[in-house]
Design a protein around this motif. Structure first.
Motif, short mmCIF file in Angstrom:
data_model
loop_
_atom_site.label_atom_id
_atom_site.label_comp_id
_atom_site.label_asym_id
_atom_site.label_seq_id
_atom_site.Cartn_x
_atom_site.Cartn_y
_atom_site.Cartn_z
N PRO A 1 -9.28 35.41 11.03
CA PRO A 1 -9.23 34.00 10.61
C PRO A 1 -8.57 33.08 11.63
O PRO A 1 -8.57 31.86 11.46
N PHE A 2 -7.99 33.63 12.69
CA PHE A 2 -7.22 32.82 13.62
C PHE A 2 -7.86 32.77 15.00
O PHE A 2 -7.19 32.85 16.03
N LEU B 1 -10.66 29.86 10.82
CA LEU B 1 -10.03 29.68 9.51
C LEU B 1 -10.77 28.62 8.70
O LEU B 1 -10.95 28.76 7.49
N PHE C 1 -13.67 30.25 7.30
CA PHE C 1 -13.31 31.09 6.16
C PHE C 1 -13.31 30.25 4.88
O PHE C 1 -13.71 30.73 3.81
N TYR D 1 -6.97 25.20 13.78
CA TYR D 1 -7.87 26.17 13.16
C TYR D 1 -9.08 25.49 12.51
O TYR D 1 -9.84 26.13 11.81
#
Length: 401
Positions: A75-76, A85, A88, A194
Motif C-alpha cells: 500500500p505504500f 494507498l 487501495f 500516497y
C-alpha cells in the motif's frame, strides 16, 4: 505512529469544540450547504458523466482490481504517479460497488467535495470569511474542478483537499504557536504522498516562500518567533513520520517512484536534447518562453484538452476576469506574506508545468498544482470589488447629487 505523534502535544478540550461550534453555527451551516451542493454536482450521474472511461481511468481501475485479486499487496508504493494507498481505497470501493465506473470514480468525487470545505478553511485563515466563501463557491461550481472530480486517472484534484487542509493547519499553527496543529499539518501533507504525484510540489513552494521571508524581520518573526522553531519542527516531524514508508519505497524503487517524470518530464527523458538535435537552429530560450506562456495562459485562454476536450480554459469568463484583477492586486501587495505565498505558488507552478512537462495539451489539468493559488487570487479580487461597492452604496445621497 500518525495518531500517537500528534497526541503527544495534547488534544483540544471538549469544551473548546463546543465553544467553536456554538460561536460559528451560522458559518458552519453555510459551509455545510456549499459542500452539500458540491457533493450533488459531483455525484449526480457519476457513472455516466463523463460518458467515456478514459485510458488512464481504465489503467487505475484495473490496478485497483488487481489489488482485490491479490496481485499487489504493497500500500505504500506508486503506480504511474498515483500512490498505491489511494488505489487501495479505490479497490475498497470496487469491493462495495463491484467492477463499475461508479466504483472507480468515487474517490475523486469524495476528494473534490471535501476540497470545498478545505479551501474555505485555508482562505478564511489567510483572509476573511467573505473571501473564504467566495473561494469555496468557485471550487464548488467551477467546470474544470467538476470534470476532474469525476475521473480517477488524473489525481491533481486532491490538491484542493490535502494542499488546502495541510497548509491551513501549518499556517494556523504558526499564528497560534500550536505544535499539535503543526504535527497534524505535516501528517496531512505526508499522507498526500500516497495519493498523487502533485503532493511533491507544495513542500517545495513552502520552502521557497520561507527562504524569501527570512531576510525580513517580520518574516523571521512569523516563522520562528514565539517558539515557532519548535512548531516547524513538529510539522517536519509529522511529515517525516507519514512520508517514511514512501521514502523507503522511493529508495528501493527509484524508477517506479519517478515513472511519471520519465514519461512526461522533459529533463528525465532528454526532451530538449532531442528537439535541439532535430532542429539545430531552434531558439531554445524562445521555445521555453512559449511553453511557459502556454502553461500560464491555460488558466484563462487556452482550452483544456487532455481528459476533458473542453473548448474552455480552466477558469470561466467571470472568474478569469477576477483572476487578472486579483493578480494585479497580488503583485502590488507581494510584500505581504500571504500574497507572497500566492505569487510563489503561481510562478512555481507555471514554470514547473511549462518547462518540466510535455505535451502542451496537458497544461490545462497540470496547472491544478497551482489551482488553490489561482482561486484565492480571484476570490480576493471579488472581495475587494464587493467591499468597494458596499462603500459606494453607503455614501450619503448628497454625495451623488
Amino acid at each position: 505512529s500518525m495518531i500517537v505523534y500528534p497526541a503527544a502535544f495534547g488534544w483540544p478540550r471538549r469544551a473548546w469544540w463546543r465553544e467553536r461550534l456554538t460561536a460559528h453555527r451560522r458559518e458552519i451551516a453555510l459551509v455545510a450547504g456549499l459542500t452539500a451542493l458540491a457533493a450533488f454536482l459531483r455525484f449526480w450521474q457519476l457513472s455516466g458523466i463523463p460518458d467515456i472511461l478514459n485510458g488512464d481511468e481504465g489503467l487505475h481501475s484495473l490496478f485497483a482490481r488487481a489489488i482485490l485479486e491479490g496481485n499487489f499487496r504493497h500500500p505504500f508504493g506508486t503506480y504511474y504517479g498515483s500512490g498505491t494507498l489511494h488505489l487501495f481505497v479505490a479497490a475498497l470501493a470496487q469491493k462495495l460497488f463491484g467492477y463499475t465506473v461508479l466504483a472507480s470514480r468515487i474517490t475523486p468525487a469524495i476528494g473534490g467535495t471535501l476540497g470545498v470545505a478545505a479551501t474555505y478553511l485555508l482562505a478564511r485563515r489567510l483572509f476573511d470569511p467573505p473571501t473564504a466563501f467566495i473561494s469555496a463557491g468557485i471550487v464548488a461550481v467551477l467546470h474544470a474542478h467538476l470534470q476532474f472530480s469525476r475521473v480517477i486517472g488524473v489525481g491533481y484534484i486532491h490538491t484542493t483537499l490535502f494542499g488546502s487542509l495541510g497548509l491551513y493547519l501549518l499556517w494556523s499553527a504558526l499564528e497560534n504557536h500550536s505544535r499539535i496543529r503543526a504535527a497534524l499539518g505535516g501528517i496531512v501533507m505526508g499522507v498526500w504522498l500516497y495519493v498523487y504525484i502533485d503532493s511533491r510540489f507544495l513542500p517545495l513552494v513552502l520552502a521557497i516562500w520561507g527562504l524569501l521571508l527570512l531576510p525580513t524581520r517580520a518574516g523571521r518573526g512569523f516563522l520562528f518567533g514565539g517558539g515557532n522553531g519548535r512548531t516547524l519542527a513538529a510539522f517536519l516531524g509529522g511529515y517525516a513520520i507519514a512520508a517514511a514508508p514512501m521514502g523507503l519505497w522511493a529508495f528501493r524503487h527509484w524508477n517506479d517512484f519517478n515513472a511519471r517524470f520519465s514519461s512526461d518530464g522533459t529533463l528525465w527523458n532528454e526532451y530538449y536534447i532531442r528537439i535541439r538535435a532535430g532542429n539545430p537552429s531552434l531558439d531554445l530560450t524562445g521555445e521555453l518562453l512559449k511553453q511557459v506562456s502556454h502553461a500560464f495562459l491555460s488558466i484563462t485562454r487556452f482550452p483544456m484538452a487532455d481528459f476533458y476536450q473542453s473548448p474552455a480554459p480552466m477558469l470561466d469568463l467571470i472568474t478569469g476576469s477576477l483572476f487578472w484583477l486579483g493578480l494585479a492586486l497580488t503583485l502590488l501587495r507581494v510584500r505581504d506574506k500571504r500574497y507572497l505565498l500566492l505569487t510563489v505558488w503561481l510562478v512555481a507552478g507555471t514554470l514547473s508545468v511549462g518547462i518540466l512537462t510535455v505535451p502542451r495539451s496537458s497544461d490545462g489539468y497540470r496547472m491544478f498544482i497551482a489551482f488553490i493559488a489561482v482561486v484565492l487570487i480571484a476570490a480576493t479580487a471579488a472581495r475587494e470589488l464587493s467591499a468597494s461597492l458596499a462603500r459606494a452604496l453607503d455614501r450619503p445621497r448628497a454625495q451623488w447629487a
